[in-house]
Design an enzyme around this catalytic site. Sequence first.
Site, PDB file in Angstrom:
ATOM      1  N   ARG A  25      32.352  40.851  28.606  1.00 37.68           N
ATOM      2  CA  ARG A  25      31.349  39.781  28.533  1.00 37.68           C
ATOM      3  C   ARG A  25      32.000  38.426  28.320  1.00 37.68           C
ATOM      4  NH1 ARG A  25      28.518  43.852  25.641  1.00 37.68           N
ATOM      5  NH2 ARG A  25      29.033  42.968  23.610  1.00 37.68           N
ATOM      6  N   SER A  42      31.840  56.759  25.238  1.00 38.43           N
ATOM      7  CA  SER A  42      30.684  56.098  24.630  1.00 38.43           C
ATOM      8  C   SER A  42      29.497  57.041  24.400  1.00 38.43           C
ATOM      9  CB  SER A  42      30.246  54.939  25.532  1.00 38.43           C
ATOM     10  OG  SER A  42      29.369  54.095  24.832  1.00 38.43           O
ATOM     11  N   CYS A  46      27.135  60.534  16.439  1.00 40.46           N
ATOM     12  CA  CYS A  46      26.232  60.693  15.291  1.00 40.46           C
ATOM     13  C   CYS A  46      25.050  61.601  15.635  1.00 40.46           C
ATOM     14  CB  CYS A  46      25.719  59.327  14.840  1.00 40.46           C
ATOM     15  SG  CYS A  46      27.056  58.156  14.570  1.00 40.46           S
ATOM     16  N   THR A 277      47.284  44.494  14.208  1.00 42.92           N
ATOM     17  CA  THR A 277      48.225  45.378  13.522  1.00 42.92           C
ATOM     18  C   THR A 277      49.488  44.584  13.181  1.00 42.92           C
ATOM     19  OG1 THR A 277      49.359  46.033  15.528  1.00 42.92           O
ATOM     20  CG2 THR A 277      47.393  47.304  14.944  1.00 42.92           C
ATOM     21  N   ILE A 282      48.889  43.799  19.373  1.00 41.65           N
ATOM     22  CA  ILE A 282      48.205  45.099  19.276  1.00 41.65           C
ATOM     23  C   ILE A 282      47.164  45.024  18.159  1.00 41.65           C
ATOM     24  CG2 ILE A 282      48.475  47.583  18.964  1.00 41.65           C
ATOM     25  CD1 ILE A 282      51.367  47.323  19.897  1.00 41.65           C
ATOM     26  N   GLY A 286      38.027  50.673  13.996  1.00 43.97           N
ATOM     27  CA  GLY A 286      37.369  51.971  13.818  1.00 43.97           C
ATOM     28  C   GLY A 286      37.931  52.819  12.691  1.00 43.97           C
TER      29      GLY A 286
HETATM   30  P1  FAD Z   1      35.711  57.676  17.822  1.00 46.19           P
HETATM   31  O1  FAD Z   1      34.328  57.259  18.103  1.00 46.19           O
HETATM   32  O2  FAD Z   1      35.943  59.016  17.244  1.00 46.19           O
HETATM   33  O3  FAD Z   1      36.524  57.548  19.166  1.00 46.19           O
HETATM   34  C1  FAD Z   1      37.888  57.799  19.237  1.00 46.19           C
HETATM   35  C2  FAD Z   1      38.214  58.313  20.629  1.00 46.19           C
HETATM   36  O4  FAD Z   1      39.585  58.102  20.864  1.00 46.19           O
HETATM   37  C3  FAD Z   1      37.974  59.802  20.769  1.00 46.19           C
HETATM   38  O5  FAD Z   1      37.047  60.076  21.806  1.00 46.19           O
HETATM   39  C4  FAD Z   1      39.347  60.364  21.112  1.00 46.19           C
HETATM   40  O6  FAD Z   1      39.298  61.407  22.075  1.00 46.19           O
HETATM   41  C5  FAD Z   1      40.054  59.143  21.682  1.00 46.19           C
HETATM   42  N1  FAD Z   1      41.510  59.194  21.541  1.00 46.19           N
HETATM   43  C6  FAD Z   1      42.220  59.412  20.412  1.00 46.19           C
HETATM   44  N2  FAD Z   1      43.532  59.342  20.668  1.00 46.19           N
HETATM   45  C7  FAD Z   1      43.656  59.064  21.971  1.00 46.19           C
HETATM   46  C8  FAD Z   1      44.770  58.868  22.819  1.00 46.19           C
HETATM   47  N3  FAD Z   1      46.003  58.946  22.360  1.00 46.19           N
HETATM   48  N4  FAD Z   1      44.552  58.615  24.128  1.00 46.19           N
HETATM   49  C9  FAD Z   1      43.289  58.544  24.612  1.00 46.19           C
HETATM   50  N5  FAD Z   1      42.196  58.717  23.842  1.00 46.19           N
HETATM   51  C10 FAD Z   1      42.379  58.962  22.546  1.00 46.19           C
HETATM   52  N6  FAD Z   1      28.819  57.501  11.458  1.00 46.19           N
HETATM   53  C11 FAD Z   1      27.725  56.875  10.995  1.00 46.19           C
HETATM   54  O7  FAD Z   1      27.821  55.698  10.642  1.00 46.19           O
HETATM   55  N7  FAD Z   1      26.521  57.498  10.927  1.00 46.19           N
HETATM   56  C12 FAD Z   1      26.363  58.780  11.329  1.00 46.19           C
HETATM   57  O8  FAD Z   1      25.251  59.324  11.270  1.00 46.19           O
HETATM   58  C13 FAD Z   1      27.493  59.482  11.790  1.00 46.19           C
HETATM   59  N8  FAD Z   1      27.387  60.765  12.178  1.00 46.19           N
HETATM   60  C14 FAD Z   1      28.487  61.400  12.690  1.00 46.19           C
HETATM   61  C15 FAD Z   1      28.358  62.713  13.111  1.00 46.19           C
HETATM   62  C16 FAD Z   1      29.456  63.378  13.639  1.00 46.19           C
HETATM   63  C17 FAD Z   1      29.308  64.802  14.068  1.00 46.19           C
HETATM   64  C18 FAD Z   1      30.705  62.710  13.767  1.00 46.19           C
HETATM   65  C19 FAD Z   1      31.886  63.417  14.355  1.00 46.19           C
HETATM   66  C20 FAD Z   1      30.838  61.402  13.335  1.00 46.19           C
HETATM   67  C21 FAD Z   1      29.731  60.740  12.793  1.00 46.19           C
HETATM   68  N9  FAD Z   1      29.827  59.429  12.339  1.00 46.19           N
HETATM   69  C22 FAD Z   1      28.731  58.786  11.853  1.00 46.19           C
HETATM   70  C23 FAD Z   1      31.119  58.716  12.366  1.00 46.19           C
HETATM   71  C24 FAD Z   1      31.248  57.830  13.587  1.00 46.19           C
HETATM   72  O9  FAD Z   1      30.958  58.576  14.724  1.00 46.19           O
HETATM   73  C25 FAD Z   1      32.659  57.275  13.625  1.00 46.19           C
HETATM   74  O10 FAD Z   1      32.861  56.503  12.474  1.00 46.19           O
HETATM   75  C26 FAD Z   1      32.891  56.398  14.832  1.00 46.19           C
HETATM   76  O11 FAD Z   1      32.673  57.106  16.010  1.00 46.19           O
HETATM   77  C27 FAD Z   1      34.338  55.875  14.803  1.00 46.19           C
HETATM   78  O12 FAD Z   1      34.607  55.182  15.971  1.00 46.19           O
HETATM   79  P2  FAD Z   1      36.095  55.136  16.540  1.00 46.19           P
HETATM   80  O13 FAD Z   1      36.038  54.356  17.790  1.00 46.19           O
HETATM   81  O14 FAD Z   1      37.017  54.732  15.491  1.00 46.19           O
HETATM   82  O15 FAD Z   1      36.440  56.650  16.852  1.00 46.19           O
END
Ligand code: FAD
Length: 564
Positions: A25, A42, A46, A277, A282, A286
């Site tokens: 955007r 995406s 949750c 970082t 970089i 999350g």
């Molecule tokens: P994620 O959304 O986990 O995304 C990280 C992604 O990076 C993953 O898909 C992984 O495959 C990818 N990845 C990792 N390493 C690599 C690599 N080397 N190369 C390529 N890809 C890679 N939070 C709330 O606030 N409320 C809720 O109700 C809630 N419920 C949840 C229920 C469940 C079952 C789970 C699992 C989590 C829940 N959470 C909830 C937590 C929330 O989903 C996470 O805090 C949030 O998704 C974190 O975002 P993120 O981008 O850091 O990681």
Amino acid sequence: MEKKNKYIIIGAVAGGASTAARLRRLEEHADILIFEKGAYISYANCGLPYYIGNVIEDRNKLFVQTAQSFKERFNIDVRIQTEVISINPELKQITAKNLITEEQYIESFDKLVLSPGAEPVVPPFPGVQNNKIFTLRNVPDTDTIKNFAAARKNAKALIIGAGFIGLEMAENLHHLGHTITVVEMNNQILAPLDFPIAAIAQQHLRSKGIELLLNTAVKSFEENGDKLTVHFNDNSTIETDYVILSIGVRPDIKLAANAGLKIGEAKGILVNEYLQTSHPDIYAVGDAIEFKNPITKKSMSTFLAGPANKQGRICANNIVNNNSSTYNGAINTAIVKLFDLTVGTTGMAAKHLKGAAIPHLVSTTRSSSHASYYPNAKQLTIQITFSPDTQQLLGAQVIGEEGADKRLDILATLIKNKGTIYDLMEVEHAYAPPYSSAKDPVNMAGFVADNIINKTLRVEQWDIFETKFRQTPNAILIDVRNPDEFAGGAIEGAINIPIDILRSKISELQKDAPIFVYCAIGLRGYLAQRILLQNGFTQVSNLSGGYTLWNTCKIEQGLSNKSI
Ligand code: FAD
């Protein structure tokens, strides 16, 4: 022609997808590549427990975007099933591996964003590698659990770990008709909560038929035909059809650590206030990062979707606009549905403030969710922590059926903005009988805190009150509820003087005796305390949260009636 910037993002779910979309955007002509080792981007992690429990029926609803829709909408090059296996910060390159073809290749970047999330903690319990033991993090995990559970009617499920996800799974597997036992090593469920709020939630879960085994640690697993035998530290065992292992997550820092990026005290990727970082090109967002808790100023990670999504936006702003936005941290605001109850927390619980040696006071109030004369009002319990010196709010927990979420959000907003108990007293809320009372439960929490500060109210918490009474010579314990309430259960040693006849009985009480009063929820106890203090009594304590909370925390949790 001006050189186009090239941005690479690792991880395409909450933080990664938000960063990518915002980058587009802000910078229409940049090259944006996003790598995701899984097959989905995406998606609603949750929502996964609710899909398993058939509350969300359509699997497609979990997918907010697909690789194709993301490409079409945002012109982002999405590489799914492709893992980034290394980062070379000096050369500003990553090495990616296509997990289908095993092809490896290098891509260079101008700026790189890490959003790899967190990984479930799986301790090396003997027997843990078993196809009846599951963790839940992503869509394939969800499909596996759902298929397994759906194929087994009336199965027994053991959930290990009573955190937010463990309890969501307990509820959803219960919806499938399975018999649920939740095992928790601590003496309470939901570690971020203080015990009284957790105790209310525990009773509710039990009332729904969920068995809770607290203070119970898993030792090992043993295959037993179609079943699993789970062994615990106290040498007891349970036989179950399957296990959900949900004992927590930790930041996924492998890639960052191998690239020499700094890892912090909380074992997350260290970032500055711009989410940069230790390498200036970089960034990271999350679950994988750590930042300073705005209240304690100590490093922490938070495993929540809200912070990840908001950091994604800030990170993209900083990449495009040269570090123009700062991230101010998060205060762990979290909420969970437990059948008919909602329970949530924000900021610092009393036990964590105590652990960090931060001076604090606690106020626990029970109020009606809306005007009590309007049908279906439900009890709402709010516990707040606040500074005795500045009266700044430090934390809040809310549990109830209706309107718990909105109260939690008000409290979180105030706490995040360094609000005080006086701000809480002044919160202006929308009122009509179906929604609230003229004094909202959050106002009431503020009023009670103000009374505690100016000493018009002297409270003791449930775990101190009774001990103090028993240890104080000549102390009198007065239950100011009605006789029928008293007959239904009372604290041992109490005499019953209903509040409305207390004035007429004052002459029978010794003025210099230390007096401990309680009622059902704390309000009549407060009135009794005011009457006694203004009639020459000097030592009067009121039980915070009243008999109801004391009973839930102590008797219903199976603690003995005499001592804690
Ligand atoms: P994620 O959304 O986990 O995304 C990280 C992604 O990076 C993953 O898909 C992984 O495959 C990818 N990845 C990792 N390493 C690599 C690599 N080397 N190369 C390529 N890809 C890679 N939070 C709330 O606030 N409320 C809720 O109700 C809630 N419920 C949840 C229920 C469940 C079952 C789970 C699992 C989590 C829940 N959470 C909830 C937590 C929330 O989903 C996470 O805090 C949030 O998704 C974190 O975002 P993120 O981008 O850091 O990681």
